[in-house]
Design a protein around this motif. Structure first.
Motif, PDB file in Angstrom:
ATOM      1  N   LEU A  89       0.828  -1.206   0.000  1.00 51.71           N
ATOM      2  CA  LEU A  89       0.000   0.000   0.000  1.00 51.71           C
ATOM      3  C   LEU A  89       0.866   1.260   0.000  1.00 51.71           C
ATOM      4  CD1 LEU A  89      -2.745  -1.128   2.532  1.00 51.71           C
ATOM      5  CD2 LEU A  89      -3.182  -0.303   0.216  1.00 51.71           C
ATOM      6  N   ARG A  90       1.892   1.237   0.830  1.00 54.18           N
ATOM      7  CA  ARG A  90       2.796   2.391   0.905  1.00 54.18           C
ATOM      8  C   ARG A  90       3.459   2.651  -0.451  1.00 54.18           C
ATOM      9  NH1 ARG A  90       8.233   3.132   1.681  1.00 54.18           N
ATOM     10  NH2 ARG A  90       8.861   5.037   2.796  1.00 54.18           N
ATOM     11  N   ASN A  91       3.966   1.607  -1.081  1.00 54.24           N
ATOM     12  CA  ASN A  91       4.640   1.752  -2.369  1.00 54.24           C
ATOM     13  C   ASN A  91       3.684   2.263  -3.442  1.00 54.24           C
ATOM     14  OD1 ASN A  91       7.016   0.866  -1.254  1.00 54.24           O
ATOM     15  ND2 ASN A  91       6.813  -1.246  -1.991  1.00 54.24           N
ATOM     16  N   GLU A  92       2.435   1.777  -3.397  1.00 49.98           N
ATOM     17  CA  GLU A  92       1.444   2.208  -4.389  1.00 49.98           C
ATOM     18  C   GLU A  92       1.157   3.697  -4.245  1.00 49.98           C
ATOM     19  OE1 GLU A  92      -1.223   1.868  -7.578  1.00 49.98           O
ATOM     20  OE2 GLU A  92       0.333   0.512  -6.838  1.00 49.98           O
ATOM     21  N   ILE A  93       0.937   4.144  -3.029  1.00 50.25           N
ATOM     22  CA  ILE A  93       0.627   5.554  -2.784  1.00 50.25           C
ATOM     23  C   ILE A  93       1.805   6.442  -3.176  1.00 50.25           C
ATOM     24  CG2 ILE A  93       0.187   7.250  -0.969  1.00 50.25           C
ATOM     25  CD1 ILE A  93      -1.472   5.018   0.434  1.00 50.25           C
ATOM     26  N   ILE A  94       3.016   6.036  -2.811  1.00 52.24           N
ATOM     27  CA  ILE A  94       4.207   6.817  -3.152  1.00 52.24           C
ATOM     28  C   ILE A  94       4.391   6.887  -4.661  1.00 52.24           C
ATOM     29  CG2 ILE A  94       6.737   6.827  -3.042  1.00 52.24           C
ATOM     30  CD1 ILE A  94       6.478   5.768  -0.176  1.00 52.24           C
ATOM     31  N   SER A  95       4.109   5.778  -5.353  1.00 48.99           N
ATOM     32  CA  SER A  95       4.289   5.752  -6.811  1.00 48.99           C
ATOM     33  C   SER A  95       3.347   6.708  -7.523  1.00 48.99           C
ATOM     34  CB  SER A  95       4.089   4.329  -7.343  1.00 48.99           C
ATOM     35  OG  SER A  95       2.721   3.960  -7.305  1.00 48.99           O
TER      36      SER A  95
END
Length: 296
Positions: free
Chosen positions: A41-47
């Motif tokens: 989830l964190r990686n998706e939001i940052i991307s």
């Protein structure tokens, strides 16, 4: 593990600006809590680099036990708050069958009440059979009670249940506004439309999950891209008896667009922690145009 994000573009003359929506379903926190989900989830939001106006979670956030246990409930609140703060965006969400204790009617109303109490938190909006708003957009969440997920109702009756629910809240739907409805089970949308095509009137976009992209496939366990079957195969007495579509992607029912997310957790929460599966996300762009159309 790399996320798979599907981008959907929709245009409508009901809005005057562009809205970017991150949508996902089936995180299933609680049964098999895996830190890889939070990392995903964190990686998706940052991307997405700040290009999120709001987030939609289309059900099965956790198990019902999480909502009924004070300590677990506080953990869920902190997780959702963290996601909202990282994205700098509000979260709109709806309950799924696992949230409601998986076919058990015990404590269902208490679970719904505790879920609704999340609205007391900063940027969390849990509209259960009610409406919330974001800019020009009305957002409602439909809680399908356990009866609609039982096998005797799964193929047809759940559509009547949803159709009845939609009729009871139709007065709150302003058809001049852009309306998004969160309904965990896409089959109920399909059968509601078959039961009465007018039951979806006024709903421009419906977001769902539940079917997990056709459930697990071998490549999923290996962390590779999933070769989508296009259906979920249900078994009775260890023999396949029906193949169900709507497992993931975009579908149109009259003027209503249904987007089904394949799931962050790819198989309903019971996979052991040591097995990682490919998380799916849906990124929806709503743009103001004269004619409503869908581009995959």
């Amino acid at each position: 593990m790399e996320n798979i994000t599907k981008h959907y573009k929709i245009s409508s003359d009901k809005i005057s600006k562009t809205y970017n929506i991150l949508m996902f379903a089936d995180t299933h926190f609680g049964l098999c809590f895996n830190s890889e989900i939070l990392k995903s989830l964190r990686n998706e939001i940052i991307s997405l680099d700040g290009k999120i106006d709001f987030i939609v979670i289309a059900g099965d956030i956790c198990s019902g036990k999480m909502f009924m246990n004070d300590k677990s409930y506080d953990l869920i609140k902190s997780i959702l708050d963290g996601i909202s703060m990282l994205a700098d965006a509000p979260i709109f969400m709806v309950l799924g069958n696992h949230d409601l204790s998986l076919f058990s009617d015990k404590n269902v109303m208490e679970i719904i009440e505790r879920f609704m109490s999340l609205k007391e938190h900063s940027n969390l909006y849990p509209p259960s059979d009610s409406f919330a708003h974001y800019g020009e957009i009305n957002i409602n969440g439909i809680t399908l009670l356990n009866e609609s997920y039982k096998s005797k109702n799964m193929f047809g009756k759940n559509g009547e249940i949803l159709s009845t629910k939609l009729a009871s809240i139709s007065d709150g739907i302003n058809k001049d506004n852009y309306n998004i409805s969160l309904i965990h089970d896409p089959l109920s949308v399909y059968y509601a439309y078959k039961h009465d095509p007018k039951s979806l009137d006024g709903l421009d976009l419906v977001t769902s999950g539940h079917l997990h992209g056709g459930y697990l496939q071998i490549k999923d366990l290996l962390g590779e891209r999933v070769d989508k079957l296009g259906y979920v195969e249900y078994f009775r007495d260890f023999k396949p008896f029906v193949k169900v579509p709507l497992v993931g992607g975009c579908y149109n029912f009259g003027s209503t667009c249904l987007i089904v997310n394949e799931g962050v957790r790819r198989f309903n929460g019971y996979i052991p922690d040591f097995i990682s599966t490919t998380p799916f996300y849906s990124y929806i762009t709503l743009s103001p145009e004269k004619e409503k159309k869908l581009i995959k």
